[in-house]
Design an enzyme around this catalytic site. Structure first.
Site, PDB file in Angstrom:
ATOM      1  N   GLU A   1      -8.120  -6.638   4.786  1.00 25.05           N
ATOM      2  CA  GLU A   1      -7.968  -6.167   3.405  1.00 25.05           C
ATOM      3  C   GLU A   1      -6.694  -6.695   2.733  1.00 25.05           C
ATOM      4  O   GLU A   1      -6.695  -6.978   1.539  1.00 25.05           O
ATOM      5  CB  GLU A   1      -8.020  -4.638   3.384  1.00 25.05           C
TER       6      GLU A   1
ATOM      7  N   GLY B   1     -14.147   2.147  10.548  1.00 25.70           N
ATOM      8  CA  GLY B   1     -12.778   2.300  11.070  1.00 25.70           C
ATOM      9  C   GLY B   1     -12.538   3.787  11.232  1.00 25.70           C
ATOM     10  O   GLY B   1     -13.474   4.539  11.499  1.00 25.70           O
ATOM     11  N   ASN B   2     -11.286   4.228  11.051  1.00 25.60           N
ATOM     12  CA  ASN B   2     -11.058   5.685  11.054  1.00 25.60           C
ATOM     13  C   ASN B   2     -11.820   6.319   9.915  1.00 25.60           C
ATOM     14  O   ASN B   2     -12.460   7.344  10.065  1.00 25.60           O
ATOM     15  CB  ASN B   2      -9.569   5.986  10.951  1.00 25.60           C
ATOM     16  N   GLY B   3     -11.713   5.702   8.723  1.00 22.35           N
ATOM     17  CA  GLY B   3     -12.626   6.029   7.631  1.00 22.35           C
ATOM     18  C   GLY B   3     -13.809   5.087   7.783  1.00 22.35           C
ATOM     19  O   GLY B   3     -13.661   4.003   8.356  1.00 22.35           O
TER      20      GLY B   3
ATOM     21  N   ASN C   1       0.882  -1.160   0.000  1.00 20.59           N
ATOM     22  CA  ASN C   1       0.000   0.000   0.000  1.00 20.59           C
ATOM     23  C   ASN C   1       0.928   1.221   0.000  1.00 20.59           C
ATOM     24  O   ASN C   1       1.460   1.607   1.038  1.00 20.59           O
ATOM     25  CB  ASN C   1      -0.895  -0.026   1.245  1.00 20.59           C
TER      26      ASN C   1
ATOM     27  N   ARG D   1     -12.176   4.658  21.416  1.00 23.50           N
ATOM     28  CA  ARG D   1     -11.915   4.212  22.798  1.00 23.50           C
ATOM     29  C   ARG D   1     -11.787   5.403  23.741  1.00 23.50           C
ATOM     30  O   ARG D   1     -12.330   5.392  24.844  1.00 23.50           O
ATOM     31  CB  ARG D   1     -10.623   3.375  22.860  1.00 23.50           C
TER      32      ARG D   1
ATOM     33  N   ASP E   1     -10.337   8.845  18.306  1.00 25.10           N
ATOM     34  CA  ASP E   1     -10.322   7.425  18.665  1.00 25.10           C
ATOM     35  C   ASP E   1     -11.546   7.074  19.514  1.00 25.10           C
ATOM     36  O   ASP E   1     -11.781   7.671  20.560  1.00 25.10           O
ATOM     37  CB  ASP E   1      -9.025   7.132  19.443  1.00 25.10           C
TER      38      ASP E   1
ATOM     39  N   GLY F   1     -12.404  -1.452  12.813  1.00 24.10           N
ATOM     40  CA  GLY F   1     -12.034  -1.348  14.238  1.00 24.10           C
ATOM     41  C   GLY F   1     -13.220  -1.061  15.133  1.00 24.10           C
ATOM     42  O   GLY F   1     -13.359  -1.651  16.212  1.00 24.10           O
TER      43      GLY F   1
ATOM     44  N   LYS G   1       3.593   0.703   2.913  1.00 23.67           N
ATOM     45  CA  LYS G   1       3.187  -0.318   3.892  1.00 23.67           C
ATOM     46  C   LYS G   1       3.279  -1.659   3.189  1.00 23.67           C
ATOM     47  O   LYS G   1       2.827  -1.780   2.049  1.00 23.67           O
ATOM     48  CB  LYS G   1       1.734  -0.099   4.317  1.00 23.67           C
TER      49      LYS G   1
ATOM     50  N   ARG H   1      -2.528  -2.314  -3.313  1.00 22.79           N
ATOM     51  CA  ARG H   1      -3.802  -1.685  -2.993  1.00 22.79           C
ATOM     52  C   ARG H   1      -3.858  -0.380  -3.790  1.00 22.79           C
ATOM     53  O   ARG H   1      -2.968   0.454  -3.685  1.00 22.79           O
ATOM     54  CB  ARG H   1      -3.872  -1.380  -1.502  1.00 22.79           C
TER      55      ARG H   1
END
Ligand code: ADP
Length: 401
Positions: free
Chosen positions: A386, A211-213, A7, A286, A284, A332, A14, A92
């Site tokens: 993914e 997730g974050n997105g 990625n 959490r 986040d 997440g 990554k 990706r």
């Protein structure tokens, strides 16, 4: 058989090396960061949990890929003896435009097409191309594939993907809704059907990738018929730092009041808003849940707004498909946040959902049903992966299985 999954961003690579024999396994993963800056850094971890970090200048992606190869081949923390053990590379790719309805082998034609749609994903596609060319330099004989975030959504009908803009905007700029996270939506829907022993071609499924997105997709009889992200990933749900749906007039108002340029406005809606901007606390989940539990009212409202928007899209997509058999929570937040799931599925019995609030508590990172047996529509948590999808597609395209 090893597949390298990449990625590539403009200043980062990554990577994951997966052994794709019968039981796929991650052999090593890591990231090269700060490419193009005076000092770059590689962080690497292998399947034995041995970690390695090195700082060295990484002027471009070719040097970055060479660094990845050194880490994979290293006598101590490496996992292969020769680069010949890498049989294929899967990238990706953020945007496949209207060209790619599925993952593709990277030949000159595919690379030219990805290049021709760079203005649809100006931050991502050019960076992916750097990664593809770096592999051509370093591993010239290894087959490469591209797995697109958009391709699964190419089955959307025009009534879903068109914007009510002058038609020439579509003709001139290919301005339309594309959707993202396609690999994840497809993967979790198929995985859930495998677990339930269902034929996906007979089912109406709503997949919530949180997730974050974050995005939600309506999958009717195996095909994406609508999804919440649009021309860019800003549309749709409230996210960690993105606004999601917003009155366009509000953006124009802010730009005028705060004297924002186009690029500042772009950064504002992508990075300064969403849960983080509204709570002024954290993106986040959490952190927000902890703050809300301690009585922070803004954190509580942030969580309520987040869940409200997920609920709203679920209702919309049930209407679009004339019903729903299964709702999947992944990413997440979807996989782990019992609180978000509790808020979303509270008072959803009109859809035929009998949500098991007790089972929901403490349920994390598992593939599980969270509705009672006699629930007409089911809800499941499904863990997404993914990189595995990219490796599986790559193996199928290159080796035919
Ligand atoms: P990305 O989009 O970057 O891949 P992830 O899918 O990893 O992001 O999701 C990150 C989000 O998941 C964060 O908001 C994080 O707070 C949330 N999350 C992870 N674990 C939990 C948990 N146990 N409870 C609530 N939220 C969680």
């Amino acid at each position: 058989m090893n597949v390298l999954v990449l990625n590539c961003g403009s200043s980062s690579i990554k990577y994951q090396l997966l052994d794709m024999s019968d039981n796929p396994e991650v052999k090593a993963k890591g990231i090269v960061e700060r490419i193009g800056l005076p000092m770059g850094i590689l962080s690497h971890k292998n399947y034995r949990d041995e970690k390695y970090e090195t700082e060295t200048p990484v002027p471009n992606h070719t040097v970055g890929i060479k660094l990845v190869m050194e880490a994979l081949l290293d006598k101590n923390h490496g996992v292969i003896n020769s680069v010949d053990e890498i049989k294929a590379v899967g990238h990706r790719v953020a945007h496949g435009g209207e060209y790619f309805t599925e993952s593709a082998r990277l030949d000159a034609d595919a690379i030219a097409k990805i290049e021709s749609i760079c203005d649809l994903a100006p931050l991502h596609n050019p960076a992916h191309l750097l990664g593809m060319r770096a592999i051509l330099d370093v591993l010239p004989n290894v087959p490469q594939t591209a797995v697109f975030d958009t391709s699964f959504h190419q089955t959307m009908p025009p009534s879903s993907y068109m914007y009510p803009l002058p038609y020439k905007m579509y003709e001139q700029y290919k301005l339309r809704r594309y959707g993202f996270h396609g690999t994840s939506h497809k993967f979790v829907a198929e995985k859930a059907c495998d677990i339930l022993n269902w034929n996906i071609e007979e089912k109406k499924i709503i997949t919530c990738h949180l997730g974050n997105g974050a995005s939600i997709t309506a999958i009717k009889y195996g095909k994406s018929v609508d999804t919440s992200m649009g021309f860019t990933p800003v549309e749709g749900l409230m996210m960690g730092t993105r606004t999601g749906d917003l009155d366009l007039g509000a953006l124009l108002f802010i730009m005028e009041k705060e004297k924002l340029s186009v690029s500042e406005a772009n950064s504002f809606i992508n990075k300064k808003c969403g849960s983080n901007g509204f709570s002024e606390l954290s993106s986040d989940m959490r952190d927000l849940e902890a703050a809300s539990n301690e009585g922070n009212e803004r954190a509580k409202l942030t969580l309520d707004m987040y869940a409200h928007r997920v609920k709203k899209y679920i209702g919309a997509y049930a209407a679009v498909m004339n019903g729903v058999d299964l709702i999947i929570m992944t990413g997440g937040i979807g996989e782990n946040s019992c609180h978000t799931r509790k808020l979303v599925f509270n008072d959803m019995d009109y859809l035929g959902i009998k949500f098991n609030f007790e089972k929901n508590e403490g349920l994390r990172a598992k593939d599980e049903l969270i509705t009672y047996e006699d629930s007409k529509a089911k809800v499941m948590t499904i863990t997404t992966n993914e990189e595995l999808v990219i490796a599986m597609d790559t193996k199928r395209i290159v080796f035919g299985s």
